[in-house]
Design a protein around this motif. Structure first.
Motif, PDB file in Angstrom:
ATOM      1  N   ALA A  84      -5.322 -31.635  23.415  1.00 25.95           N
ATOM      2  CA  ALA A  84      -5.473 -30.181  23.410  1.00 25.95           C
ATOM      3  C   ALA A  84      -6.755 -29.715  22.722  1.00 25.95           C
ATOM      4  N   THR A  85      -7.559 -30.653  22.192  1.00 35.18           N
ATOM      5  CA  THR A  85      -8.774 -30.274  21.478  1.00 35.18           C
ATOM      6  C   THR A  85      -9.804 -29.696  22.450  1.00 35.18           C
ATOM      7  N   THR A  86     -10.336 -28.535  22.123  1.00 35.71           N
ATOM      8  CA  THR A  86     -11.386 -27.927  22.934  1.00 35.71           C
ATOM      9  C   THR A  86     -12.727 -28.103  22.244  1.00 35.71           C
ATOM     10  N   VAL A  87     -13.779 -28.024  23.014  1.00 34.64           N
ATOM     11  CA  VAL A  87     -15.113 -28.176  22.437  1.00 34.64           C
ATOM     12  C   VAL A  87     -15.380 -27.068  21.430  1.00 34.64           C
ATOM     13  N   GLU A  88     -14.919 -25.859  21.728  1.00 32.68           N
ATOM     14  CA  GLU A  88     -15.136 -24.737  20.808  1.00 32.68           C
ATOM     15  C   GLU A  88     -14.414 -24.972  19.485  1.00 32.68           C
ATOM     16  N   ALA A  89     -13.173 -25.453  19.573  1.00 22.70           N
ATOM     17  CA  ALA A  89     -12.393 -25.685  18.355  1.00 22.70           C
ATOM     18  C   ALA A  89     -13.013 -26.794  17.510  1.00 22.70           C
ATOM     19  N   LEU A  90     -13.509 -27.836  18.152  1.00 26.20           N
ATOM     20  CA  LEU A  90     -14.097 -28.947  17.413  1.00 26.20           C
ATOM     21  C   LEU A  90     -15.386 -28.521  16.712  1.00 26.20           C
ATOM     22  N   LEU A  91     -16.217 -27.751  17.396  1.00 22.75           N
ATOM     23  CA  LEU A  91     -17.445 -27.258  16.771  1.00 22.75           C
ATOM     24  C   LEU A  91     -17.134 -26.310  15.618  1.00 22.75           C
ATOM     25  N   ARG A  92     -16.115 -25.459  15.807  1.00 18.36           N
ATOM     26  CA  ARG A  92     -15.724 -24.558  14.716  1.00 18.36           C
ATOM     27  C   ARG A  92     -15.230 -25.346  13.515  1.00 18.36           C
ATOM     28  N   TYR A  93     -14.501 -26.424  13.763  1.00 20.60           N
ATOM     29  CA  TYR A  93     -13.995 -27.278  12.693  1.00 20.60           C
ATOM     30  C   TYR A  93     -15.158 -27.853  11.878  1.00 20.60           C
ATOM     31  N   MET A  94     -16.197 -28.311  12.567  1.00 20.81           N
ATOM     32  CA  MET A  94     -17.359 -28.879  11.882  1.00 20.81           C
ATOM     33  C   MET A  94     -18.064 -27.839  11.024  1.00 20.81           C
ATOM     34  N   VAL A  95     -18.290 -26.666  11.599  1.00 21.44           N
ATOM     35  CA  VAL A  95     -18.991 -25.610  10.878  1.00 21.44           C
ATOM     36  C   VAL A  95     -18.143 -25.090   9.722  1.00 21.44           C
ATOM     37  N   ASP A  96     -16.855 -24.968   9.941  1.00 24.51           N
ATOM     38  CA  ASP A  96     -15.970 -24.524   8.851  1.00 24.51           C
ATOM     39  C   ASP A  96     -15.964 -25.539   7.712  1.00 24.51           C
ATOM     40  N   THR A  97     -16.015 -26.826   8.054  1.00 20.34           N
ATOM     41  CA  THR A  97     -16.072 -27.859   7.022  1.00 20.34           C
ATOM     42  C   THR A  97     -17.355 -27.734   6.211  1.00 20.34           C
ATOM     43  N   ALA A  98     -18.474 -27.506   6.895  1.00 16.63           N
ATOM     44  CA  ALA A  98     -19.737 -27.289   6.184  1.00 16.63           C
ATOM     45  C   ALA A  98     -19.641 -26.056   5.287  1.00 16.63           C
ATOM     46  N   GLY A  99     -19.001 -25.017   5.774  1.00 19.71           N
ATOM     47  CA  GLY A  99     -18.856 -23.806   4.967  1.00 19.71           C
ATOM     48  C   GLY A  99     -18.094 -24.065   3.679  1.00 19.71           C
ATOM     49  N   ARG A 100     -17.048 -24.891   3.775  1.00 13.02           N
ATOM     50  CA  ARG A 100     -16.289 -25.218   2.564  1.00 13.02           C
ATOM     51  C   ARG A 100     -17.102 -26.100   1.625  1.00 13.02           C
ATOM     52  N   ARG A 101     -17.827 -27.060   2.178  1.00 19.07           N
ATOM     53  CA  ARG A 101     -18.609 -27.972   1.341  1.00 19.07           C
ATOM     54  C   ARG A 101     -19.796 -27.269   0.678  1.00 19.07           C
ATOM     55  N   PHE A 102     -20.474 -26.411   1.447  1.00 20.09           N
ATOM     56  CA  PHE A 102     -21.691 -25.776   0.949  1.00 20.09           C
ATOM     57  C   PHE A 102     -21.428 -24.424   0.279  1.00 20.09           C
ATOM     58  N   GLY A 103     -20.198 -23.947   0.349  1.00 20.02           N
ATOM     59  CA  GLY A 103     -19.908 -22.612  -0.164  1.00 20.02           C
ATOM     60  C   GLY A 103     -19.334 -22.575  -1.559  1.00 20.02           C
ATOM     61  N   THR A 104     -19.495 -23.651  -2.321  1.00 20.83           N
ATOM     62  CA  THR A 104     -18.936 -23.707  -3.662  1.00 20.83           C
ATOM     63  C   THR A 104     -19.859 -23.016  -4.671  1.00 20.83           C
ATOM     64  N   ALA A 105     -19.283 -22.663  -5.796  1.00 23.47           N
ATOM     65  CA  ALA A 105     -20.073 -22.047  -6.862  1.00 23.47           C
ATOM     66  C   ALA A 105     -21.128 -23.020  -7.382  1.00 23.47           C
ATOM     67  N   ARG A 106     -20.810 -24.311  -7.420  1.00 23.63           N
ATOM     68  CA  ARG A 106     -21.769 -25.310  -7.902  1.00 23.63           C
ATOM     69  C   ARG A 106     -23.001 -25.358  -7.011  1.00 23.63           C
ATOM     70  N   ILE A 107     -22.796 -25.316  -5.699  1.00 22.85           N
ATOM     71  CA  ILE A 107     -23.930 -25.332  -4.777  1.00 22.85           C
ATOM     72  C   ILE A 107     -24.756 -24.057  -4.929  1.00 22.85           C
ATOM     73  N   ALA A 108     -24.083 -22.923  -5.006  1.00 23.47           N
ATOM     74  CA  ALA A 108     -24.799 -21.646  -5.129  1.00 23.47           C
ATOM     75  C   ALA A 108     -25.620 -21.596  -6.407  1.00 23.47           C
ATOM     76  N   GLU A 109     -25.039 -22.046  -7.518  1.00 24.64           N
ATOM     77  CA  GLU A 109     -25.753 -22.028  -8.793  1.00 24.64           C
ATOM     78  C   GLU A 109     -26.910 -23.016  -8.774  1.00 24.64           C
ATOM     79  N   GLY A 110     -26.696 -24.197  -8.179  1.00 24.87           N
ATOM     80  CA  GLY A 110     -27.767 -25.176  -8.086  1.00 24.87           C
ATOM     81  C   GLY A 110     -28.929 -24.666  -7.249  1.00 24.87           C
TER      82      GLY A 110
END
Length: 286
Positions: A118-144
């Motif tokens: 049931a995986t769609t290309v749109e859902a998979l790409l969103r999953y990747m970008v959302d993962t980057a958002g969680r990884r790069f969206g931390t206070a530690r990254i912002a402060e650094g």
């Protein structure tokens, strides 16, 4: 003879950091758990449908967007170009930062992703970008990022260069420091990886004519950062971009695999480059 003032750009290959290996291991454990747990839940009757076989898609650190799109197309059995088109379609609704300008490069986070019928290309790409958002969206990254005088998006650009240029994970902090030292002095970054990105190729050689191409990714002729990331960095490259190693280095070259020389002295760097060229000549004649 091709002259290179930076580390040789080896043929890019999937290179898993310790964290990447952990991601693969966790993915394998989860896949094994699913393969065991689901059949147990389906023992209620013989007419139950067979459980779906678990599949995963591994995106290594440093892959460019084009490589990610091709892997997604293959994994989902889609025609070539489908994932790229979906990534460029506003209806896919990728949660990219405004500074990315709609370009997913740098935000297709390298990890192991589950793939099902049931995986769609749109859902998979969103999953990747959302993962980057969680990884790069931390206070530690912002402060650094702020401590280095950059935005988070600019830090992702630095991390993508670090991912492409560092010969080993241990070198990442030093490569990041070279980038920041050059930016602070108004010096062009002179990174072969950005030129190869502009030319859409992977190569060991960068010629003098290559360094004169008319491109915003030509960091030999243009000062500052390139306009976008040049690949999709992982956690270690981002950590190096946030907290670079202390040092005054302005130059580096990988003389041989595992032997990258960093220096602030141009004459010393020239000697390192000469040794690198001699190593290449010896390898070519053997």
């Amino acid at each position: 003879m091709t002259y290179r003032s930076w580390q040789p750009e080896h043929r890019r290959r999937p290179r898993l950091t310790p964290r990447g290996r952990l991601v693969v291991l966790v993915g394998a454990v989860l896949a094994a758990a699913a393969a065991v747990a689901v059949p147990l839940l389906l023992l209620g009757g013989p007419d139950r449908p067979a459980p779906e076989k678990t599949r995963t898609l591994l995106i290594p650190e440093g892959w460019r967007g084009g490589e990610v799109y091709a892997a997604v197309d293959r994994s989902l059995g889609l025609a070539a170009g489908t994932a790229r088109k979906a990534a460029q379609t506003p209806a896919t609704k990728l949660a990219l930062p405004a500074a990315a300008g709609g370009n997913p490069e740098g935000y297709l986070f390298p990890a192991t992703y589950p793939v099902g019928r049931a995986t769609t290309v749109e859902a998979l790409l969103r999953y990747m970008v959302d993962t980057a958002g969680r990884r790069f969206g931390t206070a530690r990254i912002a402060e650094g990022a702020r401590s280095n005088g950059l935005t988070v998006h600019q830090t992702v650009i630095v991390a993508s260069i670090v991912q492409a240029e560092a010969d080993t994970p241990a070198d990442m902090g030093k490569v990041a420091r070279v980038v920041y030292n050059r930016l602070a002095r108004g010096m062009p970054l002179q990174m072969d990886s950005t030129i190869n990105y502009a030319l859409g190729r992977d190569t060991v050689d960068t010629s003098h004519s290559d360094t004169r191409i008319d491109s915003p990714y030509n960091t030999y002729e243009r000062a500052g950062l390139p306009p976008s990331p040049i690949g999709n960095p992982g956690d270690e490259a981002m950590a190096a971009a946030v907290a670079p190693a202390p040092g005054d280095w302005l130059y580096f070259v990988t003389v041989r695999p595992g032997d990258t020389r960093f220096t602030a002295d141009y004459a010393e760097h020239q000697a390192n480059v000469a040794e690198f060229n001699e190593q290449r000549r010896a390898a070519a004649s053997s």
